[in-house]
Design a protein around this motif. Structure first.
Motif, PDB file in Angstrom:
ATOM      1  N   UNK A 103       0.843  -1.187   0.000  1.00 16.42           N
ATOM      2  CA  UNK A 103       0.000   0.000   0.000  1.00 16.42           C
ATOM      3  C   UNK A 103       0.887   1.249   0.000  1.00 16.42           C
ATOM      4  N   UNK A 104       0.297   2.352  -0.410  1.00 15.80           N
ATOM      5  CA  UNK A 104       1.005   3.617  -0.476  1.00 15.80           C
ATOM      6  C   UNK A 104       0.333   4.589   0.490  1.00 15.80           C
ATOM      7  N   UNK A 105       1.079   5.010   1.504  1.00 15.70           N
ATOM      8  CA  UNK A 105       0.550   5.940   2.500  1.00 15.70           C
ATOM      9  C   UNK A 105       1.112   7.316   2.175  1.00 15.70           C
ATOM     10  N   UNK A 106       0.257   8.162   1.654  1.00 12.10           N
ATOM     11  CA  UNK A 106       0.663   9.509   1.256  1.00 12.10           C
ATOM     12  C   UNK A 106       0.157  10.469   2.323  1.00 12.10           C
ATOM     13  N   UNK A 107       1.091  11.129   2.989  1.00 15.74           N
ATOM     14  CA  UNK A 107       0.718  11.903   4.171  1.00 15.74           C
ATOM     15  C   UNK A 107       1.236  13.339   4.080  1.00 15.74           C
ATOM     16  N   UNK A 108       0.687  14.169   4.950  1.00 16.38           N
ATOM     17  CA  UNK A 108       1.127  15.549   5.056  1.00 16.38           C
ATOM     18  C   UNK A 108       1.012  15.976   6.515  1.00 16.38           C
ATOM     19  N   UNK A 109       1.879  16.886   6.916  1.00 20.72           N
ATOM     20  CA  UNK A 109       1.870  17.419   8.277  1.00 20.72           C
ATOM     21  C   UNK A 109       1.681  18.924   8.241  1.00 20.72           C
ATOM     22  N   UNK A 110       1.047  19.445   9.271  1.00 19.82           N
ATOM     23  CA  UNK A 110       1.048  20.881   9.492  1.00 19.82           C
ATOM     24  C   UNK A 110       1.799  21.152  10.784  1.00 19.82           C
ATOM     25  N   UNK A 145      -3.475   4.590  -0.687  1.00 20.76           N
ATOM     26  CA  UNK A 145      -3.639   4.265  -2.104  1.00 20.76           C
ATOM     27  C   UNK A 145      -3.306   2.796  -2.292  1.00 20.76           C
ATOM     28  N   UNK A 146      -4.151   2.086  -3.031  1.00 21.21           N
ATOM     29  CA  UNK A 146      -3.911   0.680  -3.347  1.00 21.21           C
ATOM     30  C   UNK A 146      -3.947   0.501  -4.861  1.00 21.21           C
ATOM     31  N   UNK A 147      -3.223  -0.530  -5.307  1.00 21.37           N
ATOM     32  CA  UNK A 147      -3.186  -0.829  -6.737  1.00 21.37           C
ATOM     33  C   UNK A 147      -3.985  -2.090  -7.039  1.00 21.37           C
ATOM     34  N   UNK A 148      -4.750  -2.031  -8.119  1.00 22.63           N
ATOM     35  CA  UNK A 148      -5.471  -3.200  -8.611  1.00 22.63           C
ATOM     36  C   UNK A 148      -5.297  -3.270 -10.119  1.00 22.63           C
ATOM     37  N   UNK A 149      -4.711  -4.360 -10.594  1.00 21.58           N
ATOM     38  CA  UNK A 149      -4.519  -4.573 -12.028  1.00 21.58           C
ATOM     39  C   UNK A 149      -3.802  -3.397 -12.691  1.00 21.58           C
ATOM     40  N   UNK A 150      -2.782  -2.872 -12.025  1.00 21.87           N
ATOM     41  CA  UNK A 150      -1.976  -1.811 -12.607  1.00 21.87           C
ATOM     42  C   UNK A 150      -2.543  -0.412 -12.472  1.00 21.87           C
ATOM     43  N   UNK A 151      -3.690  -0.311 -11.821  1.00 18.35           N
ATOM     44  CA  UNK A 151      -4.325   0.991 -11.640  1.00 18.35           C
ATOM     45  C   UNK A 151      -4.377   1.334 -10.153  1.00 18.35           C
ATOM     46  N   UNK A 152      -3.968   2.529  -9.796  1.00 20.33           N
ATOM     47  CA  UNK A 152      -3.964   2.958  -8.399  1.00 20.33           C
ATOM     48  C   UNK A 152      -5.212   3.781  -8.095  1.00 20.33           C
ATOM     49  N   UNK A 153      -5.675   3.663  -6.850  1.00 16.44           N
ATOM     50  CA  UNK A 153      -6.866   4.410  -6.445  1.00 16.44           C
ATOM     51  C   UNK A 153      -6.794   4.730  -4.957  1.00 16.44           C
ATOM     52  N   UNK A 199      -1.956  12.758  -3.344  1.00 15.44           N
ATOM     53  CA  UNK A 199      -2.355  11.425  -3.792  1.00 15.44           C
ATOM     54  C   UNK A 199      -2.975  11.468  -5.179  1.00 15.44           C
ATOM     55  N   UNK A 200      -3.699  12.533  -5.481  1.00 15.04           N
ATOM     56  CA  UNK A 200      -4.291  12.657  -6.814  1.00 15.04           C
ATOM     57  C   UNK A 200      -3.201  12.720  -7.891  1.00 15.04           C
ATOM     58  N   UNK A 201      -2.147  13.479  -7.612  1.00 13.08           N
ATOM     59  CA  UNK A 201      -1.032  13.554  -8.559  1.00 13.08           C
ATOM     60  C   UNK A 201      -0.359  12.188  -8.676  1.00 13.08           C
ATOM     61  N   UNK A 202      -0.144  11.530  -7.530  1.00  9.84           N
ATOM     62  CA  UNK A 202       0.496  10.214  -7.537  1.00  9.84           C
ATOM     63  C   UNK A 202      -0.323   9.205  -8.345  1.00  9.84           C
ATOM     64  N   UNK A 203      -1.625   9.187  -8.135  1.00  3.26           N
ATOM     65  CA  UNK A 203      -2.498   8.251  -8.860  1.00  3.26           C
ATOM     66  C   UNK A 203      -2.458   8.535 -10.357  1.00  3.26           C
ATOM     67  N   UNK A 204      -2.489   9.809 -10.711  1.00  2.23           N
ATOM     68  CA  UNK A 204      -2.491  10.176 -12.138  1.00  2.23           C
ATOM     69  C   UNK A 204      -1.202   9.723 -12.822  1.00  2.23           C
ATOM     70  N   UNK A 231       0.939   7.351 -11.602  1.00  2.00           N
ATOM     71  CA  UNK A 231       1.349   6.166 -10.847  1.00  2.00           C
ATOM     72  C   UNK A 231       2.441   5.349 -11.542  1.00  2.00           C
ATOM     73  N   UNK A 232       2.263   5.064 -12.802  1.00  3.66           N
ATOM     74  CA  UNK A 232       3.203   4.192 -13.508  1.00  3.66           C
ATOM     75  C   UNK A 232       4.567   4.838 -13.722  1.00  3.66           C
TER      76      UNK A 232
END
Length: 221
Positions: free
Chosen positions: A2-9, A30-38, A169-174, A176-177
């Motif tokens: 799994x991918x844990x994308x975090x931020x701190x203030x 974020x988890x990957x299924x069949x090459x696609x992250x969500x 995470x949105x940028x990472x998912x977009x 991802x590959x």
């Protein structure tokens, strides 16, 4: 995996001798299924500061976090416990936008003599993304600009932990590959600053130095 994308203030500090404290943790799973992250889950907690329990006007103005948000919040040790329990037992990459969050985690964790083993497989997504966009000449790309490049609508507000984590995470998912993440252990890394603060004189990568300079309108004694 799994991918844990975090931020701190952090608290905003105006003086070089002051040390910033984490006041919010936000994360996205974020988890990957069949090459696609969500994105599949989120985590958020405020954190009660202990060195300076009362938030300064500068911190409230910059983050939008109010005193009532942190007064009843868990302290750092308990907040990390809740965060790691949410992460769970499955192996993970821990990802942030930029280097500052990792450095702050290490500083506070070491200060309280807490275990470092959970800070592992840490990757700076900003560094990789910036090289993707500018492969010939490195130019650091901010998160807001990355969203514009990817034509992703900004969610929530900047400088709030969960919103920034979600947008990262949105940028990472977009893309991802295109990301190549590395495995590592923070406990084995030796060269990390333990003086990360939002103040003048900080390292050039710290985006809050200019803010501190702007806020510091007083004269030196």
């Amino acid at each position: 995996m799994q991918y844990i994308i975090y931020d701190l203030e952090f608290t905003v500090q105006r003086k070089q001798h002051q040390i910033a404290e984490i006041i919010e943790i936000g994360a996205v799973r974020v988890k990957e299924t069949d090459g696609t992250a969500a994105i599949v889950d989120t985590f958020q907690t405020f954190v009660k500061p202990t060195k300076q329990p009362t938030l300064t006007p500068s911190t409230v103005s910059f983050t939008g976090i109010k005193q009532e948000d942190v007064v009843g919040a868990p302290q750092f040790r308990e907040a990390v416990k809740a965060f790691t329990e949410w992460i769970g037992e499955e192996d993970y990459y821990l990802c942030s936008w930029g280097p500052d969050d990792k450095m702050q985690l290490l500083r506070q964790t070491r200060e309280l003599q807490m275990e470092l083993d959970w800070i592992r497989n840490h990757n700076n997504l900003q560094s990789q993304y910036s090289r993707m966009i500018n492969p010939e000449v490195y130019k650091q790309v901010g998160l807001k600009r990355a969203l514009e490049i990817e034509e992703i609508v900004l969610q929530g507000q900047q400088h709030r932990a969960l919103d920034d984590a979600y947008n990262t995470a949105q940028v990472f998912v977009k893309r991802y590959s295109a990301f190549t993440l590395e495995k590592n252990l923070a406990s084995e890394e030796l060269l990390y600053s333990t003086e990360l603060v939002y103040s003048e004189g900080e390292a050039s990568h710290n985006p809050f130095g200019a803010l501190a300079k702007l806020l510091d309108t007083g004269t030196s004694s």
